[in-house]
Design an enzyme around this catalytic site. Sequence first.
Site, PDB file in Angstrom:
ATOM      1  N   HIS A  32       0.827  -1.221   0.000  1.00 52.96           N
ATOM      2  CA  HIS A  32       0.000   0.000   0.000  1.00 52.96           C
ATOM      3  C   HIS A  32       0.861   1.270   0.000  1.00 52.96           C
ATOM      4  O   HIS A  32       0.796   2.092  -0.909  1.00 52.96           O
ATOM      5  CB  HIS A  32      -0.869   0.039   1.264  1.00 52.96           C
TER       6      HIS A  32
HETATM    7  C1  BDR Z   1      -3.157   0.795   5.227  1.00 55.79           C
HETATM    8  O1  BDR Z   1      -3.381   0.317   6.555  1.00 55.79           O
HETATM    9  C2  BDR Z   1      -2.198  -0.202   7.104  1.00 55.79           C
HETATM   10  O2  BDR Z   1      -2.443  -1.468   7.586  1.00 55.79           O
HETATM   11  C3  BDR Z   1      -1.148  -0.173   6.025  1.00 55.79           C
HETATM   12  O3  BDR Z   1       0.105   0.184   6.573  1.00 55.79           O
HETATM   13  C4  BDR Z   1      -1.655   0.855   5.057  1.00 55.79           C
HETATM   14  O4  BDR Z   1      -1.188   2.150   5.399  1.00 55.79           O
HETATM   15  C5  BDR Z   1      -3.880  -0.099   4.247  1.00 55.79           C
HETATM   16  O5  BDR Z   1      -5.247  -0.098   4.520  1.00 55.79           O
END
Ligand code: BDR
Length: 313
Positions: A243
Amino acid sequence: MCARKIIIDTDPGQDDAVAILLAFGSPDEIEVLGITAVAGNVPLAMTAKNARIVCELANRRDTPVYAGCDRPLTRALITAEHVHGKTGLDGPVLPDPTMALADGHGVDFIIETLRSHPAGTITLCPLGPLTNIATAFQMAPDIIDKVQEIVLMGGAYFAVGNITPTAEFNIYVDPQAAEIVFKSGVSLTVLPLDVTHKALVTKPRNDAFRAIASPVGHAVAEMTDFFERFDKEKYGSLGAPLHDPCVIAYLIRPELFTGRQINVEIETTSELTLGMTVADWWGVTDRAPNALFMGDIDADGFFALLTERLARL
Ligand code: BDR
Ligand code: CA
């Protein structure tokens, strides 16, 4: 071309860690002025520690790491150990950091940095809940106009949600903060789940990290090995979604991403859809656009860039 000055606001998190490493590996394009930790994937004490672990892994002890807010603006903290493990950085065995936290509060660092630089020269890169950024905007509204751009990971339209059926984790943890940021008028670029769920660490991509054969390459391969189990089980996907590195990749190679300038509002009241990013992708309202909301990524190009930059560390 001058390197773009950024502040990384983060809750590491394996994918946050890879994002920080990508920034460190790209000094021609990016100058990291500082890192502000926020409570999110794990509590603040651990995100502040993990950020320093990552700096030391990259030999970047010179980067100041500040602790920021330890809870959302109005709600109780929700964490994601079920995804990231107990430490938030489960996977590789990395030493505890020796560098100290920088003195002062992360929110004050954001405010002072924006005040002490010319307007339009600092980009904020939030990779976690938006608590630190919203708090800075509330405490010092004069800095809002000074921000060059906010490029953040959060939200979803087609992918709808991950932590609830309709909300993405970063926005859901602190929807009130997200609302402040999305309504701030700052130029906003959003990397939602619609994009990041296409940035999957398949086996060959994980092998490419490991083949870098450096401490960074091994650590990233082990982080993504650990992180992938959750999404494989839940979505049947091919590997871990990276992400947060999408934010940094966008700064380096915006042409890897496509999206639309649209209106995005944050749901802050409904129990059922709290934290939803109500994205007018199809332009069915007359609400004014407030965000460049990305929808697609050249995933092969993204992983080629990431692997090349990690190899420089
Ligand atoms: C986001 O939530 C966190 O778990 C990850 O680091 C990312 O920023 C994805 O939904
Ligand atoms: Ca994150």
